[in-house]
Design a protein around this motif. Sequence first.
Motif, PDB file in Angstrom:
ATOM      1  N   THR A   5       3.416  -2.783  -2.652  1.00  0.00           N
ATOM      2  CA  THR A   5       4.405  -3.738  -3.133  1.00  0.00           C
ATOM      3  C   THR A   5       5.734  -3.078  -3.490  1.00  0.00           C
ATOM      4  O   THR A   5       6.701  -3.756  -3.792  1.00  0.00           O
ATOM      5  N   ASN A   6       5.797  -1.774  -3.450  1.00  0.00           N
ATOM      6  CA  ASN A   6       7.026  -1.026  -3.700  1.00  0.00           C
ATOM      7  C   ASN A   6       7.379  -0.280  -2.415  1.00  0.00           C
ATOM      8  O   ASN A   6       6.600   0.567  -1.959  1.00  0.00           O
ATOM      9  N   PRO A   7       8.541  -0.569  -1.805  1.00  0.00           N
ATOM     10  CA  PRO A   7       8.872   0.073  -0.530  1.00  0.00           C
ATOM     11  C   PRO A   7       9.023   1.591  -0.621  1.00  0.00           C
ATOM     12  O   PRO A   7       8.963   2.285   0.384  1.00  0.00           O
ATOM     13  N   LYS A   8       9.170   2.124  -1.814  1.00  0.00           N
ATOM     14  CA  LYS A   8       9.293   3.574  -1.981  1.00  0.00           C
ATOM     15  C   LYS A   8       7.963   4.239  -2.337  1.00  0.00           C
ATOM     16  O   LYS A   8       7.892   5.448  -2.485  1.00  0.00           O
ATOM     17  N   GLN A   9       6.907   3.412  -2.478  1.00  0.00           N
ATOM     18  CA  GLN A   9       5.590   3.954  -2.812  1.00  0.00           C
ATOM     19  C   GLN A   9       4.524   3.188  -2.036  1.00  0.00           C
ATOM     20  O   GLN A   9       3.868   2.294  -2.563  1.00  0.00           O
ATOM     21  N   LEU A  10       4.345   3.547  -0.795  1.00  0.00           N
ATOM     22  CA  LEU A  10       3.374   2.889   0.082  1.00  0.00           C
ATOM     23  C   LEU A  10       2.074   3.679   0.025  1.00  0.00           C
ATOM     24  O   LEU A  10       1.742   4.444   0.925  1.00  0.00           O
ATOM     25  N   SER A  11       1.319   3.462  -1.043  1.00  0.00           N
ATOM     26  CA  SER A  11       0.149   4.299  -1.304  1.00  0.00           C
ATOM     27  C   SER A  11      -1.161   3.737  -0.760  1.00  0.00           C
ATOM     28  O   SER A  11      -2.167   4.437  -0.730  1.00  0.00           O
ATOM     29  N   ARG A  39       1.621 -15.053  -2.751  1.00  0.00           N
ATOM     30  CA  ARG A  39       3.060 -15.079  -3.067  1.00  0.00           C
ATOM     31  C   ARG A  39       3.593 -13.706  -3.463  1.00  0.00           C
ATOM     32  O   ARG A  39       4.361 -13.557  -4.411  1.00  0.00           O
ATOM     33  N   THR A  40       3.203 -12.696  -2.710  1.00  0.00           N
ATOM     34  CA  THR A  40       3.604 -11.321  -3.007  1.00  0.00           C
ATOM     35  C   THR A  40       4.217 -10.698  -1.760  1.00  0.00           C
ATOM     36  O   THR A  40       3.697 -10.855  -0.664  1.00  0.00           O
ATOM     37  N   THR A  41       5.317  -9.987  -1.940  1.00  0.00           N
ATOM     38  CA  THR A  41       5.937  -9.277  -0.824  1.00  0.00           C
ATOM     39  C   THR A  41       5.332  -7.885  -0.734  1.00  0.00           C
ATOM     40  O   THR A  41       5.263  -7.159  -1.728  1.00  0.00           O
ATOM     41  N   TYR A  42       4.875  -7.551   0.454  1.00  0.00           N
ATOM     42  CA  TYR A  42       4.324  -6.228   0.740  1.00  0.00           C
ATOM     43  C   TYR A  42       5.228  -5.521   1.736  1.00  0.00           C
ATOM     44  O   TYR A  42       5.798  -6.148   2.627  1.00  0.00           O
ATOM     45  N   TYR A  43       5.327  -4.225   1.589  1.00  0.00           N
ATOM     46  CA  TYR A  43       6.121  -3.383   2.481  1.00  0.00           C
ATOM     47  C   TYR A  43       5.148  -2.471   3.212  1.00  0.00           C
ATOM     48  O   TYR A  43       4.116  -2.082   2.664  1.00  0.00           O
ATOM     49  N   TYR A  44       5.490  -2.139   4.452  1.00  0.00           N
ATOM     50  CA  TYR A  44       4.577  -1.290   5.223  1.00  0.00           C
ATOM     51  C   TYR A  44       5.330  -0.439   6.235  1.00  0.00           C
ATOM     52  O   TYR A  44       6.454  -0.730   6.616  1.00  0.00           O
ATOM     53  N   THR A  45       4.670   0.616   6.640  1.00  0.00           N
ATOM     54  CA  THR A  45       5.148   1.464   7.715  1.00  0.00           C
ATOM     55  C   THR A  45       3.941   1.851   8.561  1.00  0.00           C
ATOM     56  O   THR A  45       2.821   1.966   8.050  1.00  0.00           O
ATOM     57  N   VAL A  46       4.151   2.004   9.818  1.00  0.00           N
ATOM     58  CA  VAL A  46       3.076   2.349  10.754  1.00  0.00           C
ATOM     59  C   VAL A  46       3.340   3.753  11.266  1.00  0.00           C
ATOM     60  O   VAL A  46       4.461   4.083  11.655  1.00  0.00           O
TER      61      VAL A  46
END
Length: 72
Positions: A5-11, A39-46
Motif C-alpha cells: 500500500t506504500n509505493p516506496k515499500q513494496l514488501s 477500497r484500498t490502493t495497492y502499488y506493484y512492480t513486476v
Amino acid sequence: MHYGTNPKQLSQIAKSPIRLNPDHSHTIFRVRMDGLKPRTTYYYTVDSIESTGRSDAVKSTVSQFTTQNARK
C-alpha cells in the motif's frame, strides 16, 4: 511481483510459476493475491527472475490499482 500500500515499500510478494504454451507467440503471467483490503490502493512492480531464483535485473515501473468495495 512485489506489492503493497506504500509505493516506496513494496514488501509483499506474489509469485507465479511459468506455464509456456508453444501455440502462442507470447506468454501471460498471472498471480493470485489473497487478503487484499476493500477500497484500498495497492502499488506493484513486476520483475523477472531466472529459474535459479536470481534476478536478471529486469523490472517494471511502479503501477497501481484500487480494490472494489467488499461484497455482501
